[in-house]
Design an enzyme around this catalytic site. Structure first.
Site, PDB file in Angstrom:
ATOM      1  N   GLY A 255      24.398  19.685 -35.294  1.00  0.00           N
ATOM      2  CA  GLY A 255      24.178  19.405 -36.707  1.00  0.00           C
ATOM      3  C   GLY A 255      25.002  18.198 -37.114  1.00  0.00           C
ATOM      4  O   GLY A 255      24.510  17.285 -37.768  1.00  0.00           O
ATOM      5  N   ALA A 256      26.273  18.211 -36.687  1.00  0.00           N
ATOM      6  CA  ALA A 256      27.183  17.123 -37.035  1.00  0.00           C
ATOM      7  C   ALA A 256      28.413  17.209 -36.140  1.00  0.00           C
ATOM      8  O   ALA A 256      28.589  18.175 -35.405  1.00  0.00           O
ATOM      9  CB  ALA A 256      27.599  17.229 -38.500  1.00  0.00           C
ATOM     10  N   MET A 257      29.249  16.177 -36.205  1.00  0.00           N
ATOM     11  CA  MET A 257      30.501  16.165 -35.439  1.00  0.00           C
ATOM     12  C   MET A 257      31.614  15.661 -36.338  1.00  0.00           C
ATOM     13  O   MET A 257      31.483  14.623 -36.982  1.00  0.00           O
ATOM     14  CB  MET A 257      30.336  15.258 -34.210  1.00  0.00           C
ATOM     15  CG  MET A 257      31.622  15.048 -33.410  1.00  0.00           C
ATOM     16  SD  MET A 257      32.232  16.594 -32.679  1.00  0.00           S
ATOM     17  CE  MET A 257      33.991  16.216 -32.576  1.00  0.00           C
ATOM     18  N   GLU A 258      32.725  16.390 -36.295  1.00  0.00           N
ATOM     19  CA  GLU A 258      33.768  16.225 -37.303  1.00  0.00           C
ATOM     20  C   GLU A 258      34.764  15.108 -37.009  1.00  0.00           C
ATOM     21  O   GLU A 258      35.936  15.224 -37.393  1.00  0.00           O
ATOM     22  CB  GLU A 258      34.525  17.550 -37.436  1.00  0.00           C
ATOM     23  CG  GLU A 258      35.314  17.998 -36.183  1.00  0.00           C
ATOM     24  CD  GLU A 258      34.552  18.919 -35.244  1.00  0.00           C
ATOM     25  OE1 GLU A 258      33.311  18.884 -35.273  1.00  0.00           O
ATOM     26  OE2 GLU A 258      35.190  19.660 -34.484  1.00  0.00           O
ATOM     27  N   ASN A 259      34.376  14.024 -36.366  1.00  0.00           N
ATOM     28  CA  ASN A 259      35.324  12.946 -36.083  1.00  0.00           C
ATOM     29  C   ASN A 259      36.123  12.608 -37.349  1.00  0.00           C
ATOM     30  O   ASN A 259      35.524  12.398 -38.404  1.00  0.00           O
ATOM     31  CB  ASN A 259      34.592  11.686 -35.629  1.00  0.00           C
ATOM     32  CG  ASN A 259      33.487  11.986 -34.650  1.00  0.00           C
ATOM     33  OD1 ASN A 259      33.730  12.555 -33.606  1.00  0.00           O
ATOM     34  ND2 ASN A 259      32.265  11.641 -35.015  1.00  0.00           N
ATOM     35  N   HIS A 289      31.222  21.993 -44.067  1.00  0.00           N
ATOM     36  CA  HIS A 289      31.733  22.470 -42.775  1.00  0.00           C
ATOM     37  C   HIS A 289      32.555  21.376 -42.095  1.00  0.00           C
ATOM     38  O   HIS A 289      33.689  21.610 -41.658  1.00  0.00           O
ATOM     39  CB  HIS A 289      30.534  22.882 -41.909  1.00  0.00           C
ATOM     40  CG  HIS A 289      30.857  23.314 -40.510  1.00  0.00           C
ATOM     41  ND1 HIS A 289      30.650  24.599 -40.058  1.00  0.00           N
ATOM     42  CD2 HIS A 289      31.355  22.642 -39.439  1.00  0.00           C
ATOM     43  CE1 HIS A 289      31.005  24.686 -38.788  1.00  0.00           C
ATOM     44  NE2 HIS A 289      31.437  23.507 -38.383  1.00  0.00           N
ATOM     45  N   GLU A 290      31.989  20.183 -42.021  1.00  0.00           N
ATOM     46  CA  GLU A 290      32.709  19.087 -41.331  1.00  0.00           C
ATOM     47  C   GLU A 290      33.974  18.716 -42.088  1.00  0.00           C
ATOM     48  O   GLU A 290      34.971  18.310 -41.484  1.00  0.00           O
ATOM     49  CB  GLU A 290      31.797  17.871 -41.172  1.00  0.00           C
ATOM     50  CG  GLU A 290      30.489  18.137 -40.419  1.00  0.00           C
ATOM     51  CD  GLU A 290      30.664  18.887 -39.123  1.00  0.00           C
ATOM     52  OE1 GLU A 290      31.623  18.596 -38.384  1.00  0.00           O
ATOM     53  OE2 GLU A 290      29.831  19.790 -38.834  1.00  0.00           O
ATOM     54  N   HIS A 293      36.778  20.960 -41.142  1.00  0.00           N
ATOM     55  CA  HIS A 293      37.341  20.562 -39.843  1.00  0.00           C
ATOM     56  C   HIS A 293      38.384  19.452 -39.969  1.00  0.00           C
ATOM     57  O   HIS A 293      39.210  19.287 -39.073  1.00  0.00           O
ATOM     58  CB  HIS A 293      36.236  20.026 -38.932  1.00  0.00           C
ATOM     59  CG  HIS A 293      35.492  21.081 -38.178  1.00  0.00           C
ATOM     60  ND1 HIS A 293      36.110  22.093 -37.495  1.00  0.00           N
ATOM     61  CD2 HIS A 293      34.158  21.248 -37.970  1.00  0.00           C
ATOM     62  CE1 HIS A 293      35.192  22.846 -36.904  1.00  0.00           C
ATOM     63  NE2 HIS A 293      34.000  22.358 -37.183  1.00  0.00           N
ATOM     64  N   GLU A 312      35.502  26.604 -35.230  1.00  0.00           N
ATOM     65  CA  GLU A 312      34.117  26.742 -35.682  1.00  0.00           C
ATOM     66  C   GLU A 312      33.953  27.920 -36.635  1.00  0.00           C
ATOM     67  O   GLU A 312      33.288  27.809 -37.664  1.00  0.00           O
ATOM     68  CB  GLU A 312      33.178  26.884 -34.486  1.00  0.00           C
ATOM     69  CG  GLU A 312      33.060  25.618 -33.664  1.00  0.00           C
ATOM     70  CD  GLU A 312      32.824  24.379 -34.510  1.00  0.00           C
ATOM     71  OE1 GLU A 312      32.274  24.491 -35.626  1.00  0.00           O
ATOM     72  OE2 GLU A 312      33.212  23.282 -34.076  1.00  0.00           O
TER      73      GLU A 312
HETATM   74 ZN   LIG Z   1      32.037  22.730 -36.574  1.00  0.00          ZN
END
Ligand SMILES: [Zn+2]
Length: 814
Positions: A255-259, A289-290, A293, A312
């Site tokens: 879905g996405a990546m929390e960089n 959500h991101e 993180h 997560e």
């Molecule tokens: Zn996540």
């Protein structure tokens, strides 16, 4: 490539600490290869041997403290380093390959306008495909990055980017970060910037999505700002990573990546057509959500991948909570009951289930397999239970202390439990043993007027539950009672009564298989549509779907209840979830009476399409659920030709599902699909066309699709997924039967074509899910007994085999 083991990671972290990375990337060397130079300063605490991770196509040079290293020693992505105690500097320069599978440095060309887009995805162990590094989460360091790119590109990344000369970009030095967060996003991106509470915000998408990003910008920025305010208040620590960019990038796997400061999202979240409200709230939750993180994951990071669940589960729990409390989207817990918990509940009852915590990941690759409905949905439900158990004050005080104590460092579950204990939590170890270190759901059933708690027979555990019992009387009056379930028998404040409903966990607060008493089951058909709380309706359907899968509730009863629910359901999320389940599971896998059930469910959905407000998200959700159930090609064609149901607009994302259904029915040609692609000449259209062509019920179409799935490593991840999604249909048995055997023969070799996430996802999507005869099960069990399946493939096949067994059991009972 061998995957880094926990023992190797511990040994390397004991030997050295990393100070900084100076990274130089050159993205001007053509469409296949980029040049990467990494200079790493680090310190060894003793004399010793270790290795640097780097996976080039051509390693050009490598030096340790200005002395050339033997490039021939590079094996399996590892370059040996023999160190003396003290400060060191290693430099590696290499030509690296752009990827097309969403891992590493992914490069794509937009068919709409031939513009080029690149993004780096270093998770989970893909960083060495881009830079030389010590790739493990607990060797944090600061990064300074320089990028040379075509002069008409923009570059953003994990720190603020400055263009110092045409095509030459420099990123500010970062805070200490794990390697798996390193990213850049570069290309012809369309960008919009704003500011919130002195944080500079940016959102980015491809040029072909520019007008759609513009249209959605206010909403995306509003959710972002509302969430920053909420997290600042909840965590008591300001966002620590400077600017905050959100890039919607092509062909993204997750879905996405929390960089940190540069989150990447799949670009379907920039909506180019009308979508149900549930789609917008999904995007909002992913944004939230991101953002969670940024604190829990990025600021404080797990020491090893076996605590990945914690980040997560936490981000998932916070996303639902903050989205519901702080943003304009208040249907999150409806989605949680209908979608996420169903996903997690299935996972928690398969043979591959595992405790929420302590999945014991021996190496990085095996950690990836447990990135599932348990780590996300069950973990979030368990944290919701913990919040109810501790109270919000203790829960948040522990989290704040944890974030403060380990900022810019690494921590474990034990550290977090200690923080909660210090904040006043009691009996937390016993709670954690029951909820976090054991697997499988309890069953909570009303039997003989009491609530009986039964742990799974194969994994006894003692778990307390705090939940709400909802009583809905025959007159429609609703009452709640909070129950603390601390033993196997819990008395109830009310007796079940004829005509009324008694719904344990009616507010969806715990994690359990819920079973109702006979009076409630008897009353449900007349009462289910009138249950006013959409979360309670979601909880009821979670229980009913679970009972169907256990062959406890007859299919005919489930279809009857669906047909009473769907025409009245007001939440588009519920309509989508229930219609998807009906089409793929209830009718596609469980039922021997396909056409009768299909007709009844499609009639119920058609009623909802007619009675929903014209043009509403609810109407759109109902029609999207209806399309895959319709056999009436003339009706579907009339929609495409300009006469859709009143109020609906046949925009691109509605035209394609209609065409896909016509393709599946075999009443359109390859040319028709080409004509639609001409009309929608976009990256998204190209993928839809691939899916449609794979759905055509012709030998040649299936053969071509299959060659792509098992034999073509040059396809992008999205093309492969679309081929898989279009391939199997319950009404194409004759054509598809030979591919059941071929799946088990040929799928193992795809591990050589693609990388970890994509291999597992392809194996899962391409599984013959509608081929329920016991012959499929025999073949599957045979393949699991053999050695040919690698870890990701094995897990995918094993899970689908569990689903197949379940379908066979339900069919036998019906
Ligand atoms: Zn996540």
């Amino acid at each position: 490539m061998p995957s880094l083991t926990v023992d190797e990671a511990r040994a390397r972290a004991d030997l050295l600490s990393v100070d900084s990375y100076d990274i130089q990337l050159d993205l001007t060397r053509g469409d296949k290869v980029f040049r990467s130079r990494s200079q790493i300063t680090f310190r060894a605490d003793a004399d010793g041997e270790t290795f640097l991770d780097v996976r080039p196509i051509d390693l050009l040079n490598a030096q340790l403290d200005d002395v050339d290293l033997d490039l021939g020693e590079l094996r399996d992505g590892r370059l040996p380093l023999r160190l003396t105690a003290g400060e060191h500097r290693v430099v590696v320069e290499a030509d690296m390959a752009y990827s097309h599978d969403g891992e590493g440095l992914h490069r794509s060309v937009d068919p709409a306008d031939d513009r080029v887009y690149v993004y780096a995805m270093a998770f989970l162990d893909a960083a060495p495909r881009i830079i030389g590094c010590f790739d493990q989460p607990d060797l944090k360091a600061v990064y300074r990055t320089e990028v040379t790119a075509p002069t008409d590109w923009t570059v953003i990344g994990i720190a603020r980017a400055h263009q110092e000369a045409p095509g030459r970009w420099r990123l500010d030095e970062t805070q200490p970060l794990s390697t798996y967060f390193w990213t850049i996003v570069a290309g012809h991106y369309h960008s919009i910037t704003r500011e919130h509470d002195v944080i500079r915000l940016g959102i980015h998408a491809t040029q072909s999505l520019a007008k759609h990003l513009d249209a959605d910008a206010d909403e995306i920025f509003r959710v972002t700002g509302q969430s920053f305010d909420a997290y600042h208040q909840l965590f008591g620590i300001r966002y620590p990573f400077g600017d905050y960019h959100q890039a919607f990038v092509p062909e993204f796997n997750a879905g996405a990546m929390e960089n940190p400061g540069c989150v990447t999202f799949r670009d379907e979240m920039v909506f180019r057509s009308r979508v149900p409200t549930g789609q917008r709230s999904w995007r909002a939750r992913v944004i939230v959500h991101e953002m969670a993180h940024q604190w829990f994951g990025d600021l404080v990071t797990m020491r090893w991948w076996d605590d990945l669940w914690l980040y997560e589960s936490f981000a998932e729990y916070m996303a639902y909570r903050v989205c519901d409390d702080a943003t304009d989207f208040t249907d999150s817990w409806v989605e949680f009951a209908h979608v996420r918990k169903h996903w997690g509940m299935l996972a928690d009852q398969r043979a591959s289930t595992h405790p929420v915590a302590g999945n014991g990941a021996r190496d990085a690759e095996s950690a990836l397999a447990d990135f599932d409905g348990i780590s996300y949905a069950k973990g979030a439900a368990v944290l919701k239970q913990l919040n109810a158990y501790l109270g919000d004050d203790v829960f948040l005080a522990g989290v704040r202390q944890h974030l403060t104590d380990h900022a810019y460092g690494n921590a474990t579950l034990a550290d977090l439990l200690d923080a909660w204990k210090a904040a006043g939590a009691h009996d937390l170890d016993a709670w954690a043993d029951g909820w976090l270190r054991s697997s499988g759901p309890d069953t909570l059933a009303i039997v003989d007027g009491v609530l009986r708690r039964t742990p799974p027979a194969w994994r006894p555990a003692s778990r307390p539950h705090r939940l709400t019992l909802c009583r809905i009387t025959e007159g429609g009056r609703a009452e709640d009672a909070v129950l603390d379930v601390t033993s196997d028998v819990t008395p109830l404040p009310w007796r079940p009564a004829a005509g009324g409903l008694l719904v344990p966990d009616g507010r969806d607060q715990t994690w359990a298989k819920i079973r109702y008493d006979a009076d409630t089951l008897a009353a449900l058909p007349d009462r289910i549509a009138a249950v006013s709380d959409p979360v309670t309706r979601g909880a009821i359907w979670l229980s009913l779907r679970d009972a169907v899968a256990d062959a406890e509730l007859p299919l005919s009863t489930a279809v009857d209840l669906l047909c009473r629910t769907l025409p009245h359901e007001t939440e588009d999320i519920a309509v989508r979830a229930l219609s998807n389940w009906a089409g793929t599971v209830l009718i596609g896998q469980f039922s021997n009476q396909t056409s009768d059930y299909r007709t009844r469910v499609s009639d119920a959905l058609a009623t909802r399409v007619e009675t929903a407000p014209a043009g509403s998200g609810l109407q759109l959700a109902a029609v999207l659920g209806l399309i895959p159930l319709l056999d009436d090609a003339d009706l579907l064609r009339s929609w495409l030709e300009g006469s859709p149901p009143h109020g609906l607009v046949m925009d691109a994302e509605l035209r394609w599902p209609v065409l896909a259904q016509l393709a599946r029915l075999g009443v359109v040609t390859d040319d028709d699909i080409g004509a639609e692609l001409y009309r929608d000449h976009s990256a998204q259209g190209a993928i839809h066309a691939v899916r449609c062509r794979a759905a055509l019920p012709h030998e040649e179409s299936k053969a071509r699709a299959w060659r792509g799935i098992v034999g073509d490593g040059s396809l992008s991840n999205y093309e492969v997924y679309a081929l898989c999604e279009g391939f199997w249909w319950p009404d194409q048995d004759t054509l598809l039967t030979p591919y059941v055997e071929r799946y088990f023969d040929e799928m193992p070799s795809t591990a050589a074509l693609r990388s970890g996430v994509v291999v597992a996802q392809t194996a899962s999507l391409a599984f013959p899910k509608y081929a329920v005869p016991s012959r499929t099960l025999e073949l599957a069990e045979h393949s699991l007994r053999g050695e040919a399946l690698g870890p990701g493939l094995r897990r995918s096949v094993a899970d689908r085999v569990d689903d197949l067994r379940q379908a066979l059991t339900v069919r036998a009972a019906s």
